[in-house]
Design a protein around this motif. Structure first.
Motif, mmCIF file in Angstrom:
data_model
loop_
_atom_site.group_PDB
_atom_site.id
_atom_site.type_symbol
_atom_site.label_atom_id
_atom_site.label_comp_id
_atom_site.label_asym_id
_atom_site.label_seq_id
_atom_site.Cartn_x
_atom_site.Cartn_y
_atom_site.Cartn_z
ATOM 1 N N SER A 168 -7.220 11.341 -7.629
ATOM 2 C CA SER A 168 -7.103 9.970 -8.276
ATOM 3 C C SER A 168 -6.995 8.836 -7.232
ATOM 4 O O SER A 168 -6.557 9.031 -6.083
ATOM 5 C CB SER A 168 -6.145 9.818 -8.953
ATOM 6 O OG SER A 168 -6.139 10.512 -10.317
ATOM 7 N N GLY A 169 -7.406 7.524 -7.360
ATOM 8 C CA GLY A 169 -7.155 6.426 -6.686
ATOM 9 C C GLY A 169 -6.379 5.310 -7.589
ATOM 10 O O GLY A 169 -7.306 5.293 -8.577
ATOM 11 N N TYR A 170 -5.957 4.226 -7.288
ATOM 12 C CA TYR A 170 -5.512 3.212 -8.057
ATOM 13 C C TYR A 170 -5.530 2.075 -7.256
ATOM 14 O O TYR A 170 -5.315 1.968 -6.093
ATOM 15 C CB TYR A 170 -3.823 3.706 -8.491
ATOM 16 C CG TYR A 170 -3.658 4.824 -9.234
ATOM 17 C CD1 TYR A 170 -3.718 4.897 -10.827
ATOM 18 C CD2 TYR A 170 -3.497 5.968 -8.622
ATOM 19 C CE1 TYR A 170 -3.320 6.069 -11.466
ATOM 20 C CE2 TYR A 170 -3.261 7.340 -9.276
ATOM 21 C CZ TYR A 170 -3.128 7.061 -10.487
ATOM 22 O OH TYR A 170 -3.004 8.230 -11.331
ATOM 23 N N VAL A 171 -5.336 0.833 -7.958
ATOM 24 C CA VAL A 171 -5.547 -0.469 -7.529
ATOM 25 C C VAL A 171 -4.748 -1.317 -8.637
ATOM 26 O O VAL A 171 -5.177 -1.200 -9.875
ATOM 27 C CB VAL A 171 -6.859 -1.022 -7.306
ATOM 28 C CG1 VAL A 171 -6.716 -2.622 -7.006
ATOM 29 C CG2 VAL A 171 -7.563 -0.301 -5.906
ATOM 30 N N ALA A 173 -11.685 9.453 -0.674
ATOM 31 C CA ALA A 173 -11.023 9.734 0.512
ATOM 32 C C ALA A 173 -10.148 10.846 0.218
ATOM 33 O O ALA A 173 -9.913 11.765 0.985
ATOM 34 C CB ALA A 173 -10.459 8.647 1.184
ATOM 35 N N LEU A 188 0.824 -1.229 0.164
ATOM 36 C CA LEU A 188 -0.067 -0.182 -0.004
ATOM 37 C C LEU A 188 0.871 1.230 -0.047
ATOM 38 O O LEU A 188 1.858 1.168 1.051
ATOM 39 C CB LEU A 188 -0.848 0.017 1.171
ATOM 40 C CG LEU A 188 -1.590 -1.279 1.524
ATOM 41 C CD1 LEU A 188 -2.389 -1.126 2.607
ATOM 42 C CD2 LEU A 188 -2.858 -1.315 0.354
ATOM 43 N N LEU A 189 0.624 1.988 -1.102
ATOM 44 C CA LEU A 189 1.665 3.102 -1.198
ATOM 45 C C LEU A 189 0.991 4.630 -1.530
ATOM 46 O O LEU A 189 0.203 4.518 -2.544
ATOM 47 C CB LEU A 189 2.751 2.749 -2.186
ATOM 48 C CG LEU A 189 3.783 3.633 -2.296
ATOM 49 C CD1 LEU A 189 5.129 2.754 -2.746
ATOM 50 C CD2 LEU A 189 3.870 4.786 -3.220
ATOM 51 N N PRO A 246 -2.599 7.302 -4.271
ATOM 52 C CA PRO A 246 -2.885 6.450 -3.215
ATOM 53 C C PRO A 246 -3.287 5.148 -3.963
ATOM 54 O O PRO A 246 -4.229 5.077 -4.818
ATOM 55 C CB PRO A 246 -4.129 6.856 -2.594
ATOM 56 C CG PRO A 246 -4.914 7.896 -3.361
ATOM 57 C CD PRO A 246 -3.657 8.294 -4.266
ATOM 58 N N LYS A 247 -2.585 3.966 -3.712
ATOM 59 C CA LYS A 247 -2.524 2.947 -4.708
ATOM 60 C C LYS A 247 -1.873 1.719 -3.902
ATOM 61 O O LYS A 247 -1.523 1.655 -3.080
ATOM 62 C CB LYS A 247 -1.598 3.126 -5.863
ATOM 63 C CG LYS A 247 -0.273 3.316 -5.264
ATOM 64 C CD LYS A 247 0.672 3.805 -6.635
ATOM 65 C CE LYS A 247 2.227 3.875 -6.305
ATOM 66 N NZ LYS A 247 2.617 4.573 -7.409
ATOM 67 N N LEU A 280 -4.992 4.571 4.308
ATOM 68 C CA LEU A 280 -3.874 4.717 3.506
ATOM 69 C C LEU A 280 -3.651 6.281 3.084
ATOM 70 O O LEU A 280 -2.669 6.901 3.247
ATOM 71 C CB LEU A 280 -4.016 3.764 2.415
ATOM 72 C CG LEU A 280 -2.966 3.870 0.966
ATOM 73 C CD1 LEU A 280 -1.495 3.536 1.646
ATOM 74 C CD2 LEU A 280 -3.454 3.198 0.136
ATOM 75 N N VAL A 281 -4.974 6.657 2.787
ATOM 76 C CA VAL A 281 -4.874 8.064 2.158
ATOM 77 C C VAL A 281 -4.690 9.035 3.468
ATOM 78 O O VAL A 281 -3.699 9.793 3.352
ATOM 79 C CB VAL A 281 -6.140 8.549 1.715
ATOM 80 C CG1 VAL A 281 -6.723 9.954 1.448
ATOM 81 C CG2 VAL A 281 -6.585 7.640 0.483
ATOM 82 N N ASP A 282 -5.014 8.699 4.649
ATOM 83 C CA ASP A 282 -4.654 9.470 5.797
ATOM 84 C C ASP A 282 -3.361 9.691 6.054
ATOM 85 O O ASP A 282 -2.925 10.787 6.474
ATOM 86 C CB ASP A 282 -5.498 9.006 7.158
ATOM 87 C CG ASP A 282 -7.002 9.491 6.955
ATOM 88 O OD1 ASP A 282 -7.657 10.133 6.137
ATOM 89 O OD2 ASP A 282 -7.752 8.975 7.757
ATOM 90 N N ALA A 301 -8.873 1.979 3.007
ATOM 91 C CA ALA A 301 -8.689 2.795 2.171
ATOM 92 C C ALA A 301 -8.333 4.153 2.616
ATOM 93 O O ALA A 301 -7.282 4.696 2.279
ATOM 94 C CB ALA A 301 -9.585 2.878 0.916
ATOM 95 N N GLY A 302 -9.320 4.377 3.644
ATOM 96 C CA GLY A 302 -9.120 5.729 4.279
ATOM 97 C C GLY A 302 -7.881 6.014 5.102
ATOM 98 O O GLY A 302 -7.245 6.897 5.290
ATOM 99 N N ARG A 354 -10.447 5.325 -2.583
ATOM 100 C CA ARG A 354 -9.083 5.995 -2.463
ATOM 101 C C ARG A 354 -9.417 7.345 -2.764
ATOM 102 O O ARG A 354 -8.855 8.266 -2.288
ATOM 103 C CB ARG A 354 -8.090 5.482 -3.023
ATOM 104 C CG ARG A 354 -7.816 4.023 -1.918
ATOM 105 C CD ARG A 354 -6.501 3.059 -2.723
ATOM 106 N NE ARG A 354 -6.375 1.922 -1.982
ATOM 107 C CZ ARG A 354 -5.940 0.918 -2.176
ATOM 108 N NH1 ARG A 354 -5.576 0.609 -3.358
ATOM 109 N NH2 ARG A 354 -5.953 -0.424 -1.638
#
Lengths: 519, 523
Positions: free
Chosen positions: B77-80, B109, A37-38, A55-56, A136-138, A133-134, B106
């Protein structure tokens, strides 16, 4: 993620299934699941930006099998299957291993059990296995906010903006880097170690660069840890403070200087130049600056380097290797003498039977078996994880650099008296090949002139190139600090616990004078 | 086991992906744009070391990547990305939907946080904006692979044999060779890109390559040389080499022989000593290729120029900030023209990038004047220019980045032999080795395989461990001859991004002459 119990059961069942084939002599089943998670960051005050740029995540699950087949030619092969750990996947991986099997004259056997036992347990943060997800973004935004807090409250920056806060963005404040969380689960079973072993590890790290671009000032920060409580904002704050401290940088003239290398610079030199040469793979190939030097002096007395994959509390620790062997400490340089090398089981067994081993090492490897023990057989890759789809290579874990007589940073700077503090270097490469030790790099931030035993004015980033040699660095160490900092580098697998190191007579050249006119 | 994953499976996957993106992805709340990339590669490879085959295998790769651009008020943007397998064939649509869900979550958020942080920092929050993607032409295209010998038709034994023969050839060249390794692979790769805008690109290509590493022992220590060959073609690359336009590659056997001989010859040579100051240097096309890569291609990536890579790959001296850049300025001799062109054949060939943008030639420098950066859709919108189709990922599970393509110095009109002959006193720099480039690419040091002294127009003494160092602008401006002997070379491992993505591309150039400090050994 699949539980360790599921992975272990898959490894055990897979091994049983493979060994049921009449042509199989030996087998090893490796099952893993990884998540990376990066959150990549990009904030620019003078250019519209996203702050949190990417965020990925990347994820994988699968099974990898090493097989030795019966027969005169003793063929061995490797096969894997992604996204499945069932009996079907085992059959498919075995088919691939059989199809690609070769008669490798250097392959002796799969790893035998070690005499020692794994020592680590419960050394990771299970909560990191279920990051939302939140979260990681936080983590990314906290890092951005940490830096912006420092920038926006800085009196120095306000002064540069003429006391007008609305002009702060015009200083070209930059924040880049990432927050990374690694989730790793693996299990392994083999015909020589049939009882499934498993391991679960987590790692969090943040690697940040900040700039006051209008002043060509740059600073770096990093944080490494193994739990969710890790304060990522520290890296942002550290980088922002470093950038502010670098405002007003000056050029230095071409010449030879006594220098203090900061933890990042030490890490860069070890990661790019020295650690590869301490791997048995490169020693076997003759592509190391340490060829024929085992047991000999390669650094100043009292200088020590070791790798310890089992150190409690260190970020890159693992319970077992990706070969199912216990991790542990390998002394590499002790008291300035080359005393050990990083190895996996294949390289360990190969060097013991290599007719040219004495020439390559400088000693008979059979007299130094413990120093060449296979404690570093890992399947790292893709920026993190223990990957089922490749056989084990050789990788460092926690690399620790120290001295028998550590000093304080202030004492080290006093010792140099007049020279340079090099905090951050870049593109540090063995420009004439690993075996020569020749290297070059440029100084990109967190660096200062040392005058009369104190840090003086900052060195302007990107104005100095170092052209030197690793042997000269290791043999001209003036001192080492007692304190060390866990340091990560872009695209590095290991964590280096690096002190500051003072070195005599480093060759530097002034570069890119024309940029002063264009910036 | 479910149906096998192969190139043809993507016929089904394409229809599923189109449907999921349009009916599911596009319908997510506040979704501005959603795209899915799917990739399947099927190939085989082998590696021989010191005269024995050490590894061989035949396998497939199957990966997806999802991007969501979404937000209520602000966009983010968000990615997977995910590696899949045969077991996922029956649940492919649900895998895509889960990935879209996560990427969308993502993005949402991050968009919420962007608004919060923008409000919190009164002085510095203003630059946190909604960065949209520039529009591109909505195309649907299927692009087939080109090859003479289908990678799928080549037996694994043949691949093993090719590496073994080459490795043995090197090992037998001279007793000074202490180590050799040769690896080769051949694959067919198919990439899909479908987006909620209606873009639908299906690109298949062959990829065949080899690498050799040789270590020789000599009076001045060991010497390691490595090099690679490769092209977007089939197994014919290994058997016969390539002779097509600027791409002139040897067969694997001849490539291995040449690299081995060069290693042996150079290892016996004396060490180069660094010159006191800049001297006349003539660089060959192989060395020119790394110059094109490191000091033209990389600083021409707009993400670097716009500071996205400050923590990793660095910035670019071609752009200080928007409105203050080198476009339209003379930064080099009028003899220097350089471009990136994915539409020509090479390791960096494609017709649509991984954001669905049509590819085209981008002139970075024309007659010494800086002209254009390679970009992606976000940076193009930010910079106020058209997207030029330069955004690619190493595989579908990674986020696409702005990348060089076939990036090269353009040929001139000079006879390469005459370029050397006109030099009374200088050095001929042949074959690139290892680069170390300053952070904004304003200075560089690149080592060479071989450095020859030039005296009175003739090549003389050969030296090892040499190279050149220079400030970039001085080097560009000093170019006074540009050869007509343009060549493109494969570069298999350009690193960029976090996590690091190693990408294939081509770089090239002709023989040319300039001035630089010739570097030597530091030991």
């Amino acid at each position: 993620m699949r539980s360790l119990k599921e992975l272990s059961a898959a490894a055990a069942a897979g091994l049983k299934r493979v060994l049921a084939n009449p042509d199989v002599a030996e087998a090893e089943v490796f099952v893993s699941q990884n998540g990376t998670l990066l959150t990549r960051l990009n904030y620019t005050s003078h250019i519209p930006s996203n702050g949190v740029e990417e965020p990925k995540s990347t994820a994988n699950l699968g099974i990898g099998i090493r097989v030795v087949f019966k027969g005169d030619r003793r063929l061995s092969g490797f096969g894997s299957e992604s996204s499945d750990i069932s009996a079907d996947a085992v059959d498919e991986a075995l088919r691939k291993a059989r199809q690609g099997a070769v008669a490798d004259p250097d392959f002796i056997s799969l790893p035998d059990p070690a005499a020692s036992r794994p020592t680590l347990s419960s050394y990771h943060d299970e909560r990191l296995m279920n990051v939302a997800a939140g979260d990681l973004v936080d983590a990314g935004w906290k890092t951005v906010e940490g830096a912006l807090d420092v920038f926006e409250s800085s009196e120095e920056l306000l002064g540069l903006a003429g006391g007008d806060r609305s002009r702060l963005p015009g200083l070209g404040l930059i924040l880049g880097g990432d927050v990374t969380m690694l989730q790793e689960r693996m299990a392994i079973a083999s015909s020589r170690m049939p009882k499934p072993q498993s391991d679960e590890s987590t790692l969090v790290m943040s690697f940040i660069t900040a700039m006051v671009e209008a002043q060509s000032a740059k600073g770096g920060g990093c944080v490494v840890g193994t739990n969710l409580e890790t304060d990522f904002s520290l890296a942002g704050r550290q980088a922002a403070r470093g950038a502010i401290a670098s405002v007003g940088g000056k050029r230095v003239k071409t010449g030879q200087y006594d220098v203090v290398l900061g933890p990042q610079a030490v890490t860069d030199i070890f990661h790019n130049l020295i650690v590869p040469g301490l791997s048995l793979e490169l020693v076997y190939a003759g592509a190391t600056p340490f060829a024929g030097k085992f047991g000999q002096k390669v650094a100043v007395p009292g200088f020590n380097v070791y790798d310890d994959g089992a150190a409690p509390g260190l970020a890159a620790s693992k319970r077992i290797t990706c070969e199912g062997l216990p991790t542990g400490r390998t002394d590499l340089i002790k008291g300035g003498v080359l005393v050990g090398l990083l190895a996996n089981d294949y390289e360990h067994q190969r060097i013991l039977r290599d007719p040219n081993a004495r020439q390559k090492l400088g000693v008979d490897p059979r007299e130094h078996i413990a120093a060449l023990a296979p404690r570093n057989g890992f399947r790292f890759g893709r920026g993190g994880g223990r990957h089922f789809d490749s056989p084990p290579g050789v990788s460092a874990t926690n690399l620790v650099i120290e001295s028998d007589s550590g000093e304080s940073s202030a004492d080290l700077i006093r010792k140099v008296r007049n020279g340079l503090y090099i905090g951050r270097i870049w593109y540090t490469y063995p420009v004439n090949g690993f075996s020569t030790g020749d290297f070059t790099c440029t100084v990109i931030g967190d660096s200062f002139v040392i005058r009369d035993g104190k840090l003086a004015e900052p060195i302007r980033p990107n104005t100095v190139r170092i052209n030197h040699n690793t042997h000269k660095v290791l043999n001209n160490v003036l001192g080492v600090t007692e304190s060390r900092q866990g340091t990560v580098l872009w695209a590095a697998d290991q964590i280096v616990y690096a002190p500051e190191v003072a070195v005599r007579g480093v060759s530097v050249s002034e570069i890119a004078g024309y940029m002063d006119a264009t910036s | 086991m479910p149906a096998k994953v192969d190139i043809e499976y993507l016929d089904k996957a394409r229809a599923i992906a189109r449907d999921v993106v349009m009916s599911y992805g596009a319908g997510k709340p506040f979704m501005k744009e959603c795209d899915v990339r799917v990739e399947v590669g099927v190939g085989k490879g082998a590696m021989a070391e010191n005269g024995s085959v050490k590894r061989a295998g035949e396998d497939y790769g199957f990966a997806i990547g999802v991007h969501a651009l979404a937000g209520d008020g602000a966009l983010a943007s968000g990615y997977v990305g995910k590696q899949l397998g045969t077991a996922d064939v029956g649940r492919f649509d649900s895998e895509l939907k889960q990935a879209i869900d996560a990427a969308h979550a993502r993005a949402m958020a991050s968009a919420r946080s962007k608004q919060r942080v923008r409000s919190r920092f009164s002085a510095l929050g203003g630059s946190l904006e909604s960065l949209d993607w520039a529009p591109v032409r909505v195309d649907q295209k299927t692009i087939p692979a080109q090859f003479k010998i289908d990678p799928g038709s080549v037996s694994l034994e043949k691949v093993q044999g090719a590496t073994l023969d080459s490795c043995k050839l090197i090992a037998g060249l001279d007793k000074s060779v202490v180590y050799s390794v040769v690896g080769a692979s051949t694959s067919l790769i198919r990439e899909l890109f479908v987006s909620s805008e209606g873009i639908d690109i299906d690109f298949t290509y062959a990829q065949t390559e080899a690498i050799a590493l040789i270590v020789a022992s000599g009076p001045n220590g060991n010497l390691e040389f490595y090099d690679s060959l490769g092209h977007q073609r089939g197994w014919e690359v290994i058997e016969s080499g390539v002779n097509s336009g600027p791409i002139r590659e040897l067969s694997l056997l001849d490539f291995a022989r040449k690299l081995g001989k060069d290693t042996v010859e150079t290892c016996a040579a004396p060490l180069m000593k660094t010159t006191d100051g800049p001297v006349t240097v003539v660089v060959d096309p192989h060395f020119a290729a790394l110059i094109a890569h490191e000091i033209i291609g990389h600083p021409s990536e707009l993400d670097r120029a716009l500071k996205y890579e400050t923590a990793y790959a660095g910035r670019s001296w071609f752009l200080k900030q928007p409105g203050d850049d080198m476009r339209g300025k003379q930064i080099a001799s009028p003899l220097l023209t350089a471009f990136s062109d994915p539409t020509i054949e090479g390791f960096g060939h494609f017709l649509y990038d991984h954001e669905g943008t049509p590819a085209r030639r981008v002139f970075h420098i024309r007659n010494g004047v800086y002209e254009e950066f390679v970009n992606n859709r976000q940076t193009a919108a930010l910079f106020g220019v058209e997207p030029n189709g330069s955004c690619r990922a190493t595989d579908a599970s990674f986020v696409p980045l702005i990348r060089m393509t076939n990036t090269t110095i353009a040929p001139g009109k000079d006879d390469p032999a005459a370029i050397v002959k006109e030099v009374d006193d200088g050095y001929y720099i042949s074959g690139h080795r290892i680069p170390s480039i300053a952070e904004s690419r304003e200075n560089f040091r690149i080592s060479a395989m071989k450095v020859y002294q030039i005296k009175n127009g003739q090549l003389g003494q050969l030296y090892r461990d040499g190279g050149i160092i220079s400030d970039t602008r001085d080097f560009f401006m000093s170019i006074d001859a540009m050869g007509s002997d343009w060549q493109l070379f494969p570069v298999p491992n350009c690193g960029k991004g976090q996590p690091m993505q190693a990408k294939r591309m081509s770089n090239g150039g002709p023989t040319f002459r300039a001035r630089a400090v010739v570097t030597g050994a530091s030991r």
